[in-house]
Design a protein around this motif. Structure first.
Motif, PDB file in Angstrom:
ATOM      1  N   ASN A  98       0.819  -1.214   0.000  1.00 22.75           N
ATOM      2  CA  ASN A  98       0.000   0.000   0.000  1.00 22.75           C
ATOM      3  C   ASN A  98       0.852   1.264   0.000  1.00 22.75           C
ATOM      4  O   ASN A  98       2.081   1.218   0.091  1.00 22.75           O
ATOM      5  N   GLY A  99       0.171   2.415  -0.096  1.00 25.17           N
ATOM      6  CA  GLY A  99       0.850   3.692  -0.228  1.00 25.17           C
ATOM      7  C   GLY A  99       1.715   4.078   0.954  1.00 25.17           C
ATOM      8  O   GLY A  99       2.593   4.942   0.816  1.00 25.17           O
ATOM      9  N   GLY A 100       1.486   3.463   2.108  1.00 25.87           N
ATOM     10  CA  GLY A 100       2.328   3.759   3.260  1.00 25.87           C
ATOM     11  C   GLY A 100       3.792   3.406   3.010  1.00 25.87           C
ATOM     12  O   GLY A 100       4.705   4.046   3.546  1.00 25.87           O
ATOM     13  N   TRP A 101       4.020   2.396   2.172  1.00 25.39           N
ATOM     14  CA  TRP A 101       5.390   1.992   1.864  1.00 25.39           C
ATOM     15  C   TRP A 101       6.079   3.031   0.984  1.00 25.39           C
ATOM     16  O   TRP A 101       7.295   3.258   1.116  1.00 25.39           O
ATOM     17  N   LEU A 102       5.330   3.691   0.104  1.00 23.45           N
ATOM     18  CA  LEU A 102       5.920   4.770  -0.686  1.00 23.45           C
ATOM     19  C   LEU A 102       6.279   5.947   0.220  1.00 23.45           C
ATOM     20  O   LEU A 102       7.331   6.578   0.049  1.00 23.45           O
ATOM     21  N   ALA A 103       5.426   6.236   1.192  1.00 24.60           N
ATOM     22  CA  ALA A 103       5.726   7.298   2.151  1.00 24.60           C
ATOM     23  C   ALA A 103       6.973   6.952   2.966  1.00 24.60           C
ATOM     24  O   ALA A 103       7.821   7.812   3.224  1.00 24.60           O
ATOM     25  N   LEU A 104       7.082   5.698   3.379  1.00 28.42           N
ATOM     26  CA  LEU A 104       8.265   5.264   4.124  1.00 28.42           C
ATOM     27  C   LEU A 104       9.519   5.374   3.260  1.00 28.42           C
ATOM     28  O   LEU A 104      10.587   5.773   3.740  1.00 28.42           O
ATOM     29  N   ALA A 105       9.391   5.049   1.981  1.00 28.72           N
ATOM     30  CA  ALA A 105      10.526   5.173   1.068  1.00 28.72           C
ATOM     31  C   ALA A 105      10.975   6.628   0.969  1.00 28.72           C
ATOM     32  O   ALA A 105      12.178   6.932   1.026  1.00 28.72           O
ATOM     33  N   ALA A 106      10.019   7.534   0.827  1.00 32.30           N
ATOM     34  CA  ALA A 106      10.353   8.954   0.731  1.00 32.30           C
ATOM     35  C   ALA A 106      11.005   9.450   2.017  1.00 32.30           C
ATOM     36  O   ALA A 106      11.978  10.214   1.983  1.00 32.30           O
ATOM     37  N   ILE A 122      20.826   8.949  -5.063  1.00 35.75           N
ATOM     38  CA  ILE A 122      19.967   7.763  -5.010  1.00 35.75           C
ATOM     39  C   ILE A 122      18.512   8.144  -5.255  1.00 35.75           C
ATOM     40  O   ILE A 122      17.707   7.336  -5.733  1.00 35.75           O
ATOM     41  N   ALA A 123      18.178   9.394  -4.940  1.00 34.79           N
ATOM     42  CA  ALA A 123      16.803   9.843  -5.147  1.00 34.79           C
ATOM     43  C   ALA A 123      16.422   9.840  -6.624  1.00 34.79           C
ATOM     44  O   ALA A 123      15.229   9.734  -6.958  1.00 34.79           O
ATOM     45  N   LEU A 124      17.400   9.943  -7.534  1.00 34.26           N
ATOM     46  CA  LEU A 124      17.087   9.998  -8.967  1.00 34.26           C
ATOM     47  C   LEU A 124      16.492   8.681  -9.478  1.00 34.26           C
ATOM     48  O   LEU A 124      15.375   8.680 -10.019  1.00 34.26           O
ATOM     49  N   PRO A 125      17.192   7.541  -9.350  1.00 31.38           N
ATOM     50  CA  PRO A 125      16.573   6.293  -9.813  1.00 31.38           C
ATOM     51  C   PRO A 125      15.367   5.904  -8.974  1.00 31.38           C
ATOM     52  O   PRO A 125      14.402   5.316  -9.494  1.00 31.38           O
ATOM     53  N   ALA A 126      15.395   6.241  -7.675  1.00 33.69           N
ATOM     54  CA  ALA A 126      14.255   5.894  -6.816  1.00 33.69           C
ATOM     55  C   ALA A 126      13.011   6.650  -7.249  1.00 33.69           C
ATOM     56  O   ALA A 126      11.911   6.077  -7.348  1.00 33.69           O
ATOM     57  N   THR A 127      13.155   7.937  -7.520  1.00 30.13           N
ATOM     58  CA  THR A 127      12.012   8.736  -7.969  1.00 30.13           C
ATOM     59  C   THR A 127      11.520   8.285  -9.339  1.00 30.13           C
ATOM     60  O   THR A 127      10.310   8.231  -9.599  1.00 30.13           O
ATOM     61  N   THR A 128      12.464   7.953 -10.214  1.00 28.73           N
ATOM     62  CA  THR A 128      12.076   7.442 -11.540  1.00 28.73           C
ATOM     63  C   THR A 128      11.233   6.182 -11.417  1.00 28.73           C
ATOM     64  O   THR A 128      10.184   6.044 -12.080  1.00 28.73           O
ATOM     65  N   TYR A 129      11.675   5.264 -10.558  1.00 25.78           N
ATOM     66  CA  TYR A 129      10.922   4.022 -10.378  1.00 25.78           C
ATOM     67  C   TYR A 129       9.563   4.297  -9.739  1.00 25.78           C
ATOM     68  O   TYR A 129       8.547   3.704 -10.137  1.00 25.78           O
ATOM     69  N   ALA A 130       9.528   5.215  -8.778  1.00 24.05           N
ATOM     70  CA  ALA A 130       8.256   5.553  -8.135  1.00 24.05           C
ATOM     71  C   ALA A 130       7.278   6.134  -9.149  1.00 24.05           C
ATOM     72  O   ALA A 130       6.075   5.809  -9.138  1.00 24.05           O
ATOM     73  N   LEU A 131       7.755   6.980 -10.046  1.00 22.63           N
ATOM     74  CA  LEU A 131       6.878   7.566 -11.066  1.00 22.63           C
ATOM     75  C   LEU A 131       6.357   6.500 -12.027  1.00 22.63           C
ATOM     76  O   LEU A 131       5.194   6.560 -12.466  1.00 22.63           O
ATOM     77  N   LEU A 132       7.198   5.535 -12.364  1.00 19.35           N
ATOM     78  CA  LEU A 132       6.741   4.428 -13.208  1.00 19.35           C
ATOM     79  C   LEU A 132       5.618   3.653 -12.530  1.00 19.35           C
ATOM     80  O   LEU A 132       4.635   3.259 -13.177  1.00 19.35           O
ATOM     81  N   LEU A 133       5.774   3.440 -11.245  1.00 20.43           N
ATOM     82  CA  LEU A 133       4.731   2.713 -10.502  1.00 20.43           C
ATOM     83  C   LEU A 133       3.455   3.524 -10.416  1.00 20.43           C
ATOM     84  O   LEU A 133       2.345   2.986 -10.589  1.00 20.43           O
ATOM     85  N   LEU A 134       3.585   4.815 -10.134  1.00 19.52           N
ATOM     86  CA  LEU A 134       2.400   5.670  -9.990  1.00 19.52           C
ATOM     87  C   LEU A 134       1.653   5.793 -11.314  1.00 19.52           C
ATOM     88  O   LEU A 134       0.424   5.929 -11.332  1.00 19.52           O
ATOM     89  N   ALA A 135       2.384   5.742 -12.440  1.00 21.77           N
ATOM     90  CA  ALA A 135       1.743   5.870 -13.750  1.00 21.77           C
ATOM     91  C   ALA A 135       0.811   4.699 -14.047  1.00 21.77           C
ATOM     92  O   ALA A 135      -0.100   4.825 -14.889  1.00 21.77           O
ATOM     93  N   LEU A 141      -5.699   7.623  -6.869  1.00 21.23           N
ATOM     94  CA  LEU A 141      -4.868   6.872  -5.920  1.00 21.23           C
ATOM     95  C   LEU A 141      -3.404   7.269  -6.063  1.00 21.23           C
ATOM     96  O   LEU A 141      -2.692   7.469  -5.064  1.00 21.23           O
ATOM     97  N   ALA A 142      -2.962   7.419  -7.299  1.00 24.73           N
ATOM     98  CA  ALA A 142      -1.576   7.814  -7.532  1.00 24.73           C
ATOM     99  C   ALA A 142      -1.297   9.199  -6.961  1.00 24.73           C
ATOM    100  O   ALA A 142      -0.239   9.435  -6.357  1.00 24.73           O
ATOM    101  N   LEU A 143      -2.241  10.127  -7.141  1.00 27.64           N
ATOM    102  CA  LEU A 143      -2.063  11.481  -6.625  1.00 27.64           C
ATOM    103  C   LEU A 143      -2.006  11.472  -5.096  1.00 27.64           C
ATOM    104  O   LEU A 143      -1.184  12.181  -4.490  1.00 27.64           O
ATOM    105  N   THR A 144      -2.832  10.654  -4.479  1.00 23.43           N
ATOM    106  CA  THR A 144      -2.827  10.563  -3.013  1.00 23.43           C
ATOM    107  C   THR A 144      -1.489  10.026  -2.504  1.00 23.43           C
ATOM    108  O   THR A 144      -0.883  10.588  -1.586  1.00 23.43           O
ATOM    109  N   HIS A 145      -1.039   8.957  -3.101  1.00 28.74           N
ATOM    110  CA  HIS A 145       0.237   8.365  -2.678  1.00 28.74           C
ATOM    111  C   HIS A 145       1.400   9.329  -2.915  1.00 28.74           C
ATOM    112  O   HIS A 145       2.276   9.485  -2.056  1.00 28.74           O
ATOM    113  N   ALA A 146       1.433   9.965  -4.069  1.00 26.20           N
ATOM    114  CA  ALA A 146       2.526  10.869  -4.409  1.00 26.20           C
ATOM    115  C   ALA A 146       2.551  12.088  -3.489  1.00 26.20           C
ATOM    116  O   ALA A 146       3.615  12.529  -3.048  1.00 26.20           O
ATOM    117  N   THR A 147       1.360  12.633  -3.199  1.00 25.17           N
ATOM    118  CA  THR A 147       1.286  13.817  -2.334  1.00 25.17           C
ATOM    119  C   THR A 147       1.778  13.493  -0.931  1.00 25.17           C
ATOM    120  O   THR A 147       2.555  14.256  -0.338  1.00 25.17           O
TER     121      THR A 147
END
Length: 439
Positions: A98-106, A122-135, A141-147
């Motif tokens: 769930n989205g809590g894991w994305l928050a923990l990652a951030a 490290i934030a560069l590849p991590a953010t790239t991967y997160a955006l791929l997942l959110l897409a 749901l993606a907007l909620t998790h990203a925000t």
């Protein structure tokens, strides 16, 4: 209960250092274990994932530099634990959590950046991967998790961002190390250089930056020359079994950290900790790939593998022991100085300043932070004043910087009476300031 004491910081470093192997093993398993929805369980893939997790965690736990960094009051292991936790949480989110894991990652990655600059890329590849997942998720749901993730990261980074802005606007104050352009200016040309002049003085190294950091996994403080070659079959396995998660969170992680380090105008081996977890996972994959390639002769791999792990363990003990010996030598120097100065004396020093502040009642001043005018003002009273310096280091690394300039000013304007030398430090009694204009 410990309060603002050095022991509290040391305990944090030790706990963080102990967590890094665990987070590395968890990350390795998340990246290599087959997905539940991929079909019937693949026992071979599952077994390989467990072996990669076990071996990578073991390699990290035996890395000598991690041992040393865990024994000192510095932020390296804390940043490393936070970054590895963050990338593991992101890998979990990529496998459907769930989205809590994305928050923990951030939060983990933001805290790592707050603690140590080499973790910023490290934030560069991590953010790239997160955006791929959110897409791939529904828009709301993606907007909620990203925000949630973005707000949490900004809150954690707010002290650093504020300090960096103040530093770049030249508003004074200490500023952030991110805004200290004299020491953090990045240039790709630095990869070809081995001599630098920065706010840390003049430094000359045996190898250029690019080669130094490229060879660091084979260093005795890292994987040793016995185990480092296993990175090659590990990279082959990573490419053969590539997925977006593996390429970005394993392949790109060490690549972007390496790119930062080679362009940074300084060499410090402890910075290599920033790419330890992914390299350990790649190396563990190399063990599996080599074992599969050897077939029935795979048992031959056990000898160099065990020897390499034992070498790492011995290196960790030796490096940590050297750190302890260095501390004991510094304490002996403190006692030597105390026996030769008055109890109410003033001491100008450099490099060993914090040790004197912690273990003596002397009035201690670091010559790095003083100006000639400030030293003149201090010398107006009748307090006996002494100077303790590693003169050879001052004249080579710091000759044109504050410490070197202040040493020569004291020598010329006040006069220095040599009282003796211990280890690399020379002790002087400082005379009165002559009535001359400042240079």
């Amino acid at each position: 209960p410990l309060g603002p004491a050095p022991l509290a910081g040391q305990i944090v470093s030790l706990v963080a250092g102990a967590l890094v192997p665990m987070f590395t093993a968890l990350l390795a398993y998340e990246l290599w274990a087959p997905l539940p929805e991929a079909g019937p369980p693949d026992s071979i893939a599952q077994r390989n994932a467990l072996w990669i997790a076990l071996l990578s965690g073991l390699c990290v736990s035996l890395t000598p530099q991690l041992w040393q960094s865990s024994a000192v009051v510095m932020a390296d292991t804390t940043a490393l634990a936070a970054a590895t936790l963050g990338v593991w949480a992101l890998a979990r989110y990529g496998r459907g959590a769930n989205g809590g894991w994305l928050a923990l990652a951030a939060a983990g990655l933001a805290y790592a950046i707050l603690a140590r600059l080499p973790f910023l890329p490290i934030a560069l590849p991590a953010t790239t991967y997160a955006l791929l997942l959110l897409a791939r998720k529904p828009r709301r749901l993606a907007l909620t998790h990203a925000t949630l993730a973005a707000v949490l990261a900004l809150v954690i980074l707010s002290p650093l961002l504020n300090s960096a802005i103040e530093g770049m606007l030249n508003r004074g104050g200490n500023g952030s190390y991110l805004a200290n352009l004299e020491t953090t200016t990045w240039s790709l040309l630095h990869a070809l250089r081995n001599s630098f002049a920065t706010g840390s003085g003049y430094q000359h190294y045996p190898l250029p930056n690019g080669l130094h950091y490229a060879l660091s996994p084979a260093d005795r403080r890292f994987f040793t020359p016995l185990l480092a070659p296993l990175l090659l079959p590990g990279l082959w396995l990573l490419w053969k079994k590539r997925t977006p998660a593996r390429l970005l969170l394993l392949g790109a992680w060490p690549a972007v950290v390496y790119a930062l380090l080679v362009g940074y105008p300084i060499q410090n081996f402890r910075f290599t900790l920033a790419f330890l977890p992914p390299l350990a996972i790649i190396l563990a994959g190399g063990v599996i790939a080599a074992a599969n390639a050897l077939g029935s002769a795979r048992r031959l791999l056990a000898v160099p593998l065990l020897a390499g792990l034992l070498w790492m363990a011995y290196g960790g003990w030796a490096l940590t022991e050297n750190q302890i010996v260095t501390k004991q030598v510094d304490l002996a120097t403190v006692k030597w100085v105390q026996a030769r100065v008055e109890p109410r004396a003033r001491l100008f020093t450099f490099a060993i300043t914090l040790t004197f502040e912690q273990y003596t009642d002397l009035q201690v001043h670091d010559v790095y932070f003083l100006t000639p005018q400030q030293m003149r003002d201090l010398l107006q009273d009748d307090r006996p004043t002494y100077l303790l310096l590693d003169v050879e280091n001052i004249e080579s690394q710091w000759a044109d910087r504050g410490p070197g300039q202040n040493y020569r000013w004291l020598e010329r304007q006040a006069g220095l009476e040599a009282l003796g030398t211990r280890e690399r430090y020379s002790l002087y009694r400082v005379g009165g300031v002559e009535d001359r204009d400042l240079p």
